[in-house]
Write an enzyme that holds these catalytic residues in place. Sequence first.
Site, mmCIF file in Angstrom:
data_model
loop_
_atom_site.group_PDB
_atom_site.id
_atom_site.type_symbol
_atom_site.label_atom_id
_atom_site.label_comp_id
_atom_site.label_asym_id
_atom_site.label_seq_id
_atom_site.Cartn_x
_atom_site.Cartn_y
_atom_site.Cartn_z
ATOM 1 N N LYS A 187 18.643 -2.125 -5.161
ATOM 2 C CA LYS A 187 19.914 -1.753 -5.142
ATOM 3 C C LYS A 187 20.654 -2.890 -4.283
ATOM 4 C CE LYS A 187 19.087 2.346 -4.046
ATOM 5 N NZ LYS A 187 18.967 3.879 -3.465
ATOM 6 N N GLY A 197 25.647 9.520 -0.054
ATOM 7 C CA GLY A 197 24.954 10.193 -1.003
ATOM 8 C C GLY A 197 24.826 9.313 -2.347
ATOM 9 N N THR A 198 25.253 7.942 -2.200
ATOM 10 C CA THR A 198 25.139 7.098 -3.464
ATOM 11 C C THR A 198 23.600 7.012 -3.797
ATOM 12 O OG1 THR A 198 27.064 5.869 -2.572
ATOM 13 C CG2 THR A 198 25.670 4.944 -4.268
ATOM 14 N N GLY A 199 22.890 6.856 -3.010
ATOM 15 C CA GLY A 199 21.312 6.749 -3.338
ATOM 16 C C GLY A 199 20.812 7.825 -3.887
ATOM 17 N N CYS A 200 20.964 8.949 -3.323
ATOM 18 C CA CYS A 200 20.575 10.320 -3.906
ATOM 19 C C CYS A 200 21.111 10.608 -5.278
ATOM 20 C CB CYS A 200 20.844 11.400 -2.944
ATOM 21 S SG CYS A 200 20.430 11.149 -1.144
ATOM 22 N N THR A 212 30.950 6.967 -0.127
ATOM 23 C CA THR A 212 29.671 6.454 -0.915
ATOM 24 C C THR A 212 28.614 6.936 -0.145
ATOM 25 O OG1 THR A 212 29.714 5.001 1.222
ATOM 26 C CG2 THR A 212 30.620 4.047 -0.854
#
Lengths: 540, 540
Positions: free
Chosen positions: B180, B248-251, B246
Site C-alpha cells: 500500500k 483503521g484504513t488497513g483493517c 484514516t
Amino acid sequence: MAQQRTILTIAGSDSGGGAGIQADLRTFAAHGHFGTSAITALTAQNTTGVQGVHGVPPEFLEQQIVSILNDIEVHACKTGMLFDAANTSATARALKAHYSGQNMPPIVCDPVCVSTSGHSLLEPEALQVMINELFPLTTLLTPNKAEAELLLADHINTLEQMVKAARNLLKLGPRAVLLKGGHIVSNKTDIDRLSASGVRVVGRDEDAMILLANSLQPESFVVDVLCESTRGTSIFLRPRIDSLSTHGTGCTLSAALACSLSDGASVFDAVVQATAYTHLGIVTAHKIGHGHGPLNHLHALSRRNIALPSPTNPHPLTRRLISHNLDHWRDFVQHEFVWRLGQGTLPRTAFVHFIKQDYHYLKYYARAHGLLAAKASSFTLIESATTTIMNVLRELNTHRSLCASFDVSSDELERSEESIETIAYGSFLMDMGLQGDTTQLLISVLACLLGYGEVGLWLQSEANRKGSGVFLEGNPYRQWIEDYSGPLYQSAVRSGLELIESVAAAASPSLGRLEEWCAIWDRCTGLEKAFWDMGLRASG
Amino acid sequence: MAQQRTILTIAGSDSGGGAGIQADLRTFAAHGHFGTSAITALTAQNTTGVQGVHGVPPEFLEQQIVSILNDIEVHACKTGMLFDAANTSATARALKAHYSGQNMPPIVCDPVCVSTSGHSLLEPEALQVMINELFPLTTLLTPNKAEAELLLADHINTLEQMVKAARNLLKLGPRAVLLKGGHIVSNKTDIDRLSASGVRVVGRDEDAMILLANSLQPESFVVDVLCESTRGTSIFLRPRIDSLSTHGTGCTLSAALACSLSDGASVFDAVVQATAYTHLGIVTAHKIGHGHGPLNHLHALSRRNIALPSPTNPHPLTRRLISHNLDHWRDFVQHEFVWRLGQGTLPRTAFVHFIKQDYHYLKYYARAHGLLAAKASSFTLIESATTTIMNVLRELNTHRSLCASFDVSSDELERSEESIETIAYGSFLMDMGLQGDTTQLLISVLACLLGYGEVGLWLQSEANRKGSGVFLEGNPYRQWIEDYSGPLYQSAVRSGLELIESVAAAASPSLGRLEEWCAIWDRCTGLEKAFWDMGLRASG
C-alpha cells in the site's frame, strides 16, 4: 439513513458472531450508527454452545470504557454480559465517574445471566452488585423470564405473573422494565383480561383492515410487558414463531433499543421499533451453523447501487452508465463519421444527409422535453425541460445556416424524408416518455446530450494534438465542431450531467431500476451509432 | 444484496470501534456478509491513540478459532493484529489443523505491526514466526510502507522501490502481495516510467471520457502495487486525499478484500473493489473523536424503507400505506354512506346518484388500466392490466342491472352528467398515468380496488355481528354488498395486493419514492371520501 449516533456496548465477545458485542455492532450498523465496545469477557462460542470463557480484568474493562468516553461523545449505552461482580461494579464505577454532575445518555441494561444454550454467563454474587450499582443508572431493564426469576427469586408462568414481576422489578431501581415473554405463550383470553384491567395493548391491528388481518390470525401470542415509572404498563403482542435462529435475540433487542433511544425516541416508541426490528431479524434469518443460529441483522439494509458522489468521483451514475459498456460508448463518440468530419475528409453528401436527419431528430428531441415538462412534479424540472427546448430551437437556426452554407434551402431541409434511423431513435424517446417516469426519460435524452458534448471536446483536443490530422482552420465542418465544443452547448451538457447525478444521489436506484437505466443508455448509444452509420452510407 | 458469505477475522479488538475486529465486522456487514471473530488481544484505544493492551492467551485464541471452524463454514479469512509470537503461531496452527487435507478458504494477511497512531502492535520476535508459519498459508499479503520495511529490513521511498519490495515480499511465501502506497506520493512521470517497463496501470481513465476526466486531474497519486505469482505486477492509482479519518484504513481494506475473495473474485478484481470501497469510506467519513477518526464503513448501504414481506407481515407496503394515515383510511371505508347502505337506511336518491357517478368513474378506471398496459414492459403486467379492464366491464353490467332495478334506464345512466368529484378522481388517475411510472399508476388505482374490497368484507362481517344494524336479507342494497364481498371481486383484490407487494419487495423504494407513493395514496383515499360525501349530499 438517520443522523449517525455513537453507541457504547459493554458486554462479552461471541466468537461465533451471533451474540455479544458482535450482535450489538451489527445492530448499530444496521441502524446506521457507530459502535464502540468495552469487552467484559471473551467467549469461545458457536451456535451449539459456549466452549470457553476468558474474563477480562476489571481494571482493563474500566480502561476501555475510559478510553472511549474521554474521546468520543456517546449518545446511548447498553450493557450485556458483565461476567462477574468485579466487572459489574467496574462498569457502574466508570460510568458514574465520567458522568458525575452531567446527564448520562440513556442506558439499556440487559441483565444477561444465562446463554440461549443454557451456559451461565454471570457469577451469582454479581446479581446483587448489578441491582445495587447498575439498576439506579438504568433507563430500561430488559430481562427475559429466567433472568426476572433470578432477580426476583420467584416463578413466572402466566401473563398476570409477568405483569406483576415487571412491576416488582421496577421497584429495584430502573426507570423502566421490559420483561420479554419469549418463553411464555399467552392467548386472547389472557390478553382481554389484562386489557380490561386497564393495561395498554399494542399490536392488535385486526381492526385496521379486515383484508390484511385475514392473512394472519394467530391463536397464541408472545407478549412483552413494559412497565414505566412514568406511564404505567403496556403489553406488546407478537404472533408466536418457531425458529432455530434465536441466538443473540436478547443482545439484538437491547442494542436496537439503544439505537432508538440514541435518536431521542421515547422508551415506548423504542420498544415498538426495536421489537419489530428483532422479530424481522428472526423471521428473515439465514441458516448458519449447526445449532441456534444468529438473527439476520441486516434485513433493513439494501446496497447502494450507485456510489455517493465524492471529490474523486463526482459523477458516479454517468461514469457507471458509460463504463458498463465502454466499447459501445467509444463506437458512438469516436465513430469514423466523427474522425472524418474532424479531418475534413467527410464527403459533403454524407454531412448534408446527416444534418437533414439531425434536423428531424431535433423535433422529436424537443417534443420529448415537452413530455418531460408535462411529467414534471417540480417547477425546477419544468424549467430545465423548457430551457432545453429553447436550446434546441437555437440549435435549429445553426442547422438552417449550416445547410444554407451547403446550398440546402430551408424548404429542402423541411421536405427531406425521415430515415428509418431517425424514426427509430425519435420514436424511442417518445415511447420512453410514455412508458417510464421522469428519470427514465431524462436518461433517454442524456446519451445524445453528453455524446455530442464529448465529440465536441474530443475533436477540439485532437485539433490541438500534433499529427492527429484533425484541424479547424479551413475545415468545412469547423462551425459544427465549434458549436458543440463551444461554451453554450457545453454548459447545457453540464446542467444535464448535474441534474441526472442529483436524481441518483437523492435516491440510489434499486438494482432492477439501475438495470433499466443501463438498458435505456445502451439502446441510445446504439441508436446514436446507427445514426452516424447512416450518415456514412450516404457518402456514395 | 449479494449471497451472504461467512468471513473469519483473527485480530485485535479496538474499543474505539474504528479498527480491529470492529472495523472488520462493520466492513463485512457493509458487504452483506456474516462475520465471526477470534480476538488475539484487547486494546483500550480511541482516535487519539492506544492507552492499553491486554493479550489473550494463545490457548484461548486457538479455542476461539476452533469453536468457529468446527461449527460454521468460513468462505474467507483475514488476520490483523496478532500481538505476539505465541498468538501468531497459534493462529497458523489452528488453521492448518482444521484444514489439513482440505482446501483452505482465501486468507488475507494484514501484517499489522504499528498502529496509525504509532503504537507498536506486534512483538519483534513475532515477525519471523509470521513469515515462517503464516505467509505460506497466505493468499494475499497487505503490508504498508512501514510493515514492508520491517519485513524486508530495507528502506522504501520511491515507486520503483515499492515495486522491487513487493516482488521481494512475494519471495517470502504469500501467493500475492499488495503493497500500500499511502505514505508515498508518486507523479505522472514515475507512473509512465513503470508503464513503459510493462507494469499494468489501473485507474487512469481520462481516456474514458474527456467530459468527466476534466473534473479531476490530480498531479500526484497514491499508488498501490500488486504482485501476483501468477500474473505479474499491476499498480493502482488513486488521487491523493488529505483526511484525518484514516484510523483503521488497513483493517478495512484487508476486510473488504476478504469479502470480495469470499464471493469468488480474483485477487486482481478484489483489489479493484476493495480499494474503491476503502477510498470512499475515507472520503465520506463523519468526524468522530478528537484524533484520527474511523472511516465511514456504511457508505455503500441505504435503509430499506419497506420491510421485507414476512409470515407475520406479508403485506408491508399496503400496511404502511394504510397505517401512515389510518383515520384517513377509516373515513373512507367506514363512511356514513357505507353504514347507511349496510343498514338499508340510505336514501334511494343517494344510491342512484352514486351508482351513476360510479358508472362514469369506471370508464376512467378502465382507461387508466389501458394506460397501464401501454406503459407495461412485461406481458405479465399487460395481462394483469387487461384482466382488470375485463373485470370492470363485468362490473358495468352489474351497474346496469342495479340501475334497472332502481328504474334507471341504460340511456339515463349514459346521459347523466359527470359530477365534479368524478371528474377530479377520474382525471387524477389519467394524470398519474401520464406523469409517473407503472408503480405510481398501480398505487393510484389500488386505493379504490382495496377500499371497496374492505367495504364489502366489513359490511359482511357487520351483518354477521348481532346488533350491528347491518343486514343483507331484505336490504335494498344487498346485491351491491354481495358483489364487493363476493369471491370474484375479492380475488381481484388479492391479485392487486400481491402485485403491488411484489413490486415493493423486488425493489425497496427510496424515501423520496415512498413519500410520493404515500402522497398518491392519500390523494386517492381523500377523493374516495369525497365520492361518498357527494352520494350523501344527493339524499335531499
